[in-house]
Design a protein around this motif. Structure first.
Motif, mmCIF file in Angstrom:
data_model
loop_
_atom_site.group_PDB
_atom_site.id
_atom_site.type_symbol
_atom_site.label_atom_id
_atom_site.label_comp_id
_atom_site.label_asym_id
_atom_site.label_seq_id
_atom_site.Cartn_x
_atom_site.Cartn_y
_atom_site.Cartn_z
ATOM 1 N N LEU A 1 -2.421 -9.596 -2.315
ATOM 2 C CA LEU A 1 -1.753 -8.296 -2.266
ATOM 3 C C LEU A 1 -1.805 -7.570 -3.607
ATOM 4 N N SER A 2 -1.945 -8.305 -4.709
ATOM 5 C CA SER A 2 -2.024 -7.655 -6.022
ATOM 6 C C SER A 2 -3.286 -6.808 -6.143
ATOM 7 N N ARG A 3 -4.372 -7.264 -5.571
ATOM 8 C CA ARG A 3 -5.619 -6.505 -5.669
ATOM 9 C C ARG A 3 -5.804 -5.535 -4.510
ATOM 10 N N LEU A 4 -4.862 -5.545 -3.561
ATOM 11 C CA LEU A 4 -4.999 -4.711 -2.372
ATOM 12 C C LEU A 4 -5.013 -3.211 -2.700
ATOM 13 N N PRO A 5 -4.107 -2.688 -3.545
ATOM 14 C CA PRO A 5 -4.125 -1.244 -3.809
ATOM 15 C C PRO A 5 -5.437 -0.765 -4.421
ATOM 16 N N SER A 6 -5.961 -1.497 -5.411
ATOM 17 C CA SER A 6 -7.203 -1.048 -6.052
ATOM 18 C C SER A 6 -8.384 -1.109 -5.092
ATOM 19 N N GLU A 7 -8.436 -2.147 -4.277
ATOM 20 C CA GLU A 7 -9.541 -2.254 -3.320
ATOM 21 C C GLU A 7 -9.412 -1.211 -2.219
ATOM 22 N N ALA A 8 -8.181 -0.937 -1.795
ATOM 23 C CA ALA A 8 -7.972 0.100 -0.786
ATOM 24 C C ALA A 8 -8.378 1.460 -1.333
ATOM 25 N N HIS A 9 -8.098 1.696 -2.622
ATOM 26 C CA HIS A 9 -8.496 2.954 -3.250
ATOM 27 C C HIS A 9 -10.017 3.078 -3.286
ATOM 28 N N ALA A 10 -10.709 1.966 -3.650
ATOM 29 C CA ALA A 10 -12.172 1.992 -3.679
ATOM 30 C C ALA A 10 -12.743 2.197 -2.280
ATOM 31 N N ALA A 11 -12.084 1.616 -1.271
ATOM 32 C CA ALA A 11 -12.577 1.751 0.098
ATOM 33 C C ALA A 11 -12.431 3.181 0.607
ATOM 34 N N ARG A 12 -11.458 3.921 0.032
ATOM 35 C CA ARG A 12 -11.238 5.290 0.494
ATOM 36 C C ARG A 12 -12.466 6.160 0.216
ATOM 37 N N SER A 13 -13.201 5.808 -0.854
ATOM 38 C CA SER A 13 -14.413 6.579 -1.157
ATOM 39 C C SER A 13 -15.493 6.359 -0.112
ATOM 40 N N ARG A 14 -15.369 5.262 0.653
ATOM 41 C CA ARG A 14 -16.320 4.997 1.740
ATOM 42 C C ARG A 14 -15.805 5.544 3.067
ATOM 43 N N GLY A 15 -14.711 6.263 3.010
ATOM 44 C CA GLY A 15 -14.143 6.833 4.231
ATOM 45 C C GLY A 15 -13.277 5.866 5.005
ATOM 46 N N GLU A 16 -12.833 4.779 4.354
ATOM 47 C CA GLU A 16 -12.019 3.770 5.036
ATOM 48 C C GLU A 16 -10.555 3.942 4.635
ATOM 49 N N ASN A 17 -9.699 3.879 5.623
ATOM 50 C CA ASN A 17 -8.262 3.999 5.375
ATOM 51 C C ASN A 17 -7.606 2.652 5.705
ATOM 52 N N TRP A 18 -7.443 1.803 4.661
ATOM 53 C CA TRP A 18 -6.906 0.465 4.894
ATOM 54 C C TRP A 18 -5.448 0.500 5.349
ATOM 55 N N LEU A 19 -4.678 1.462 4.856
ATOM 56 C CA LEU A 19 -3.287 1.544 5.278
ATOM 57 C C LEU A 19 -3.206 1.847 6.762
ATOM 58 N N LEU B 1 0.822 -1.212 0.000
ATOM 59 C CA LEU B 1 0.000 0.000 0.000
ATOM 60 C C LEU B 1 0.858 1.265 0.000
ATOM 61 N N GLU B 2 2.113 1.113 0.396
ATOM 62 C CA GLU B 2 3.025 2.256 0.358
ATOM 63 C C GLU B 2 3.731 2.370 -0.988
ATOM 64 N N GLY B 3 3.431 1.447 -1.925
ATOM 65 C CA GLY B 3 3.964 1.585 -3.270
ATOM 66 C C GLY B 3 4.831 0.463 -3.762
ATOM 67 N N ALA B 4 5.182 -0.486 -2.915
ATOM 68 C CA ALA B 4 6.025 -1.598 -3.359
ATOM 69 C C ALA B 4 5.230 -2.543 -4.263
ATOM 70 N N GLN B 5 5.956 -3.284 -5.098
ATOM 71 C CA GLN B 5 5.317 -4.239 -5.991
ATOM 72 C C GLN B 5 5.143 -5.583 -5.270
ATOM 73 N N PRO B 6 3.935 -6.138 -5.321
ATOM 74 C CA PRO B 6 3.749 -7.461 -4.714
ATOM 75 C C PRO B 6 4.460 -8.532 -5.520
ATOM 76 N N ARG B 7 4.710 -9.676 -4.892
ATOM 77 C CA ARG B 7 5.334 -10.782 -5.599
ATOM 78 C C ARG B 7 4.410 -11.315 -6.689
ATOM 79 N N ALA B 8 5.000 -11.828 -7.738
ATOM 80 C CA ALA B 8 4.210 -12.381 -8.839
ATOM 81 C C ALA B 8 3.345 -13.522 -8.332
ATOM 82 N N GLY B 9 2.076 -13.503 -8.719
ATOM 83 C CA GLY B 9 1.157 -14.562 -8.331
ATOM 84 C C GLY B 9 0.492 -14.355 -6.991
ATOM 85 N N ASP B 10 0.805 -13.277 -6.294
ATOM 86 C CA ASP B 10 0.198 -12.999 -4.986
ATOM 87 C C ASP B 10 -1.138 -12.291 -5.222
ATOM 88 N N VAL B 11 -2.216 -13.087 -5.311
ATOM 89 C CA VAL B 11 -3.505 -12.514 -5.708
ATOM 90 C C VAL B 11 -4.084 -11.589 -4.642
#
Length: 689
Positions: A87-105, A75-85
């Motif tokens: 953590l790979s989707r974590l940034p996009s979902e965290a971004h979507a959650a921010r619109s609901r007022g949630e701060n996953w980081l 979430l701080e910008g590092a690249q997840p390991r290949a095949g890590d499903v």
């Protein structure tokens, strides 16, 4: 069975995740913790993770800590390991959650800061902590000392029982109790440990189900029938069965009229001698007439030879066995009661006592149960039970009553195949009951991350068939291997044989083909177990030598500099041999040593009984005996220091080089002796090594 997806929705209630070893069960636990924290805003203090050993607890704790750190890093910008499903989707979902007022980081960082508030524990540690923290609701007595290992008390109970119940008996009863009831120290220790591991397990038969008087009517009935007709009609029935082809090839030599008549005469002699239950409860040749003995000799095991004398003899033998079982049941009842009584007198308790108390209160009066469920269940929102296949009835009662009502996320993670064998007190029926409770929420994991594809395919071929594990609700689940480079991490040369390269091999051999073994079988009869076990260590050692001498190379990325593909020759340290008993471990270890293959034994043996300890003792004896030639020679010829008989013979012949070498050896002994005296054992040993 549905395949578990690391990204599937988190659903409250009971979820069973059953899968084989190497499929990432522990990894899934760490993913679940990350997702509970981020998606459900569950605090670390509201998560319970339970496993079954302290070592596993420590490993799981570190794995969860690292997984949280990885999530923060992504979430701080590092690249997840290949095949890590996850953590790979974590940034996009965290971004979507921010619109609901949630701060996953922020949630993940808070989880890191409060990590020690997460209860990651063994089942015993969990029960102890919950009872301590909820002493009022549980009515627990905490003036008691917790004893982690009750083996000393169990040994004390067995010794007291033997001394009070066995040794005062007359010779006949003594022999019956030892030979028939198994009243010896080793068997009673095993029985007591089993009984005390689950103190609420039902004991059958009840001690009062059989008594000594019940054997006499059976004997009288048999004696009457035998003397009136059976002594003549039974041998003839054996002969008739032989002529009718009832017996197999081996049995045809044993079950004939002449042999049966002679055996019947020994039964008559036994009756004439006045048999007694404790002295001679059955004829000395009972195996000849027993159902098991006859069945082994039959051509068709499903048929049965019927004769009233056989039934009466079987009833006599069965009654003797049942009486022995009743007397063993009496010991179990005494051991359980006395164990509790002595613990109370000493103000001590065991881990098993803690679990019994918690389970009892969770099934007790409604008010107490409700208070305890509110106090413990209200603290946690999620419970993840690792190695669930090792759970017994008591432990499942605790988990289900606390977290099985549907308000919690309750994940049970385990391998059902292991429950069959009862490791750590596991109960396969408890596992199946939990599986039924999960209903449709049962998932599997079908990708193996440890083994190569060809080996996985071989296991699938061997085990993927109905009823392989003997339990209707436990099936083999086919798995695939994780795609990796290289696909096969063990390679052979240009033209290897199938015997070299087959990833899974079942070895069959005939002892008559081994030069070291005399002929022990005359054809179709089974080989004696002892002869097989005597030959197996040598066969295993030969297999290991053959593999080490082959063209086999193993993948090892650390050798990329010497081999572009990262392969190196196979070595002894790449091979593991699994055995069933410590004695087999010792024999295989000795066989490997005899062919020059270095090996290390791993097990629960006493370290002082090891060959290494014996050699260290010889070395210390040499240090303790300055000027004595015998101890110095014994230490010199150990594997630690490597001299052999030829060098000693050369010394006896006063060969110059041998004498010079021996003077060096004596000087070293003197130096180590001085170090031992001045600086202690470890310094002297380190210098010697």
């Amino acid at each position: 069975m549905k395949t578990f997806a690391a990204t599937q929705p988190l659903v409250r209630g009971l979820t069973l995740l059953e899968a084989s070893a190497g499929t990432g069960k522990t990894y899934s636990i760490t993913d679940l913790v990350v997702r509970l924290v981020t998606e459900q805003n569950v605090a670390m203090r509201e998560i319970l993770v339970v496993t079954f050993t302290r070592a596993a607890t420590a490993e799981l704790k570190e794995r969860i800590r690292l997984r949280l750190a990885e999530a923060v890093s992504v979430l701080e910008g590092a690249q997840p390991r290949a095949g890590d499903v996850v953590l790979s989707r974590l940034p996009s979902e965290a971004h979507a959650a921010r619109s609901r007022g949630e701060n996953w980081l922020r949630r993940l960082r808070d989880a890191q800061d409060s990590f020690d508030e997460c209860l990651i524990s063994t089942i015993h540690g969990f029960c102890q902590r919950m009872l301590q923290q909820n002493a009022f609701e549980s009515s627990a007595d905490f003036g008691l000392e917790l004893v982690e290992d009750s083996s000393d008390l169990v040994e004390e109970l067995v010794d007291d029982w033997l001394s009070s119940q066995l040794y005062p008996e007359d010779p006949d009863r003594f022999d019956f109790l030892v030979s028939r009831c198994g009243w010896n120290r080793e068997s009673l220790l095993d029985l007591a440990q089993l009984a005390l591991r689950d103190p609420d397990m039902e004991v059958v038969p009840a001690p009062e189900d059989r008594d000594e008087a019940g054997w006499l009517p059976l004997l009288a009935s048999f004696a009457q029938g035998w003397r009136s007709d059976w002594c003549h009609s039974l041998p003839q029935a054996i002969e008739d069965a032989h002529l009718a082809g009832f017996f197999a090839k081996g049995g045809q030599r044993t079950y004939r009229l002449r042999k049966a008549t002679a055996e019947a005469a020994t039964v008559t002699a036994w009756l004439d001698d006045g048999p007694t239950l404790l002295g001679s409860p059955e004829p000395p040749n009972i195996e000849y007439w027993s159902p098991a003995g006859l069945q082994r000799a039959q051509a068709d095991p499903d048929e049965a030879l019927h004769h009233p004398a056989l039934d009466a003899l079987a009833a006599l033998t069965r009654y003797t066995s049942e009486l022995a079982a009743c007397w063993r049941s009496g010991f179990v009842g005494w051991a359980r009661g006395e164990f509790d009584r002595r613990n109370q007198a000493r103000r001590t308790q065991s881990f098993q006592d803690l679990m019994r108390l918690l389970a009892k209160n969770l099934q007790g009066p409604t008010v107490m149960r409700a208070a305890l469920v509110d106090a413990i269940g209200g603290r946690f929102k999620a419970a993840l039970i690792d190695e669930f296949q090792d759970t017994d009835d008591l432990q499942w009662t605790i988990f289900f009553n606390l977290f099985g009502g549907g308000a919690h996320w309750l994940y049970l993670i385990g391998d059902p195949k292991q429950a069959i064998y009862g490791f750590r007190g596991a109960n396969v029926h408890v596992y199946l009951a939990a599986k039924r409770s999960a209903g449709e929420r049962v998932f599997t994991m079908d990708r193996n991350y440890r083994s190569d594809q060809r080996y996985v395919e071989a296991m699938n071929h061997l085990m993927d068939r109905p009823g392989f594990f003997g339990e209707e609700d436990i099936d083999y689940v086919r798995v695939d291997a994780e795609t990796r480079t290289p696909a096969d991490r063990l390679r052979f040369g240009q033209t290897p044989s199938d015997l070299e390269t087959a990833p899974l091999q079942l070895r069959f051999f005939d002892l008559r083909l081994l030069d070291r073994t005399a002929v022990v079988s005359d054809g179709d009869e089974p080989l004696p177990k002892g002869a097989v076990y005597d030959a197996l260590p040598g066969v295993v050692a030969e297999d290991v030598v053959r593999l080490l001498r082959s063209t086999a190379r193993i993948f090892d990325p650390s050798h990329a500099a010497s081999d572009p593909e990262g392969f190196r020759p196979l070595g002894p340290g790449d091979i593991a041999i699994l055995v069933r008993t410590r004695m087999q471990s010792r024999d295989v270890h000795a066989a490997l040593g005899a062919v020059g293959v270095p090996a290390v034994r791993s097990g629960a043996d006493n370290v002082f009984a090891s060959e290494e300890a014996r050699e260290l003792q010889l070395w210390l004896a040499a240090l303790a005996a300055p000027g004595r030639d015998g101890p110095a020679r014994a230490a010199a010829t150990t594997r630690l220091f490597g001299r052999d008989a030829s060098q000693l013979l050369a010394l006896d012949a006063d060969e110059p080089q041998a004498v010079k070498d021996w003077d060096v050896w004596l000087a070293r002994l003197a130096l180590w002796r001085e170090l031992l005296a001045k600086r202690g054992f470890l310094t002297a040993l380190r210098a010697a090594m």
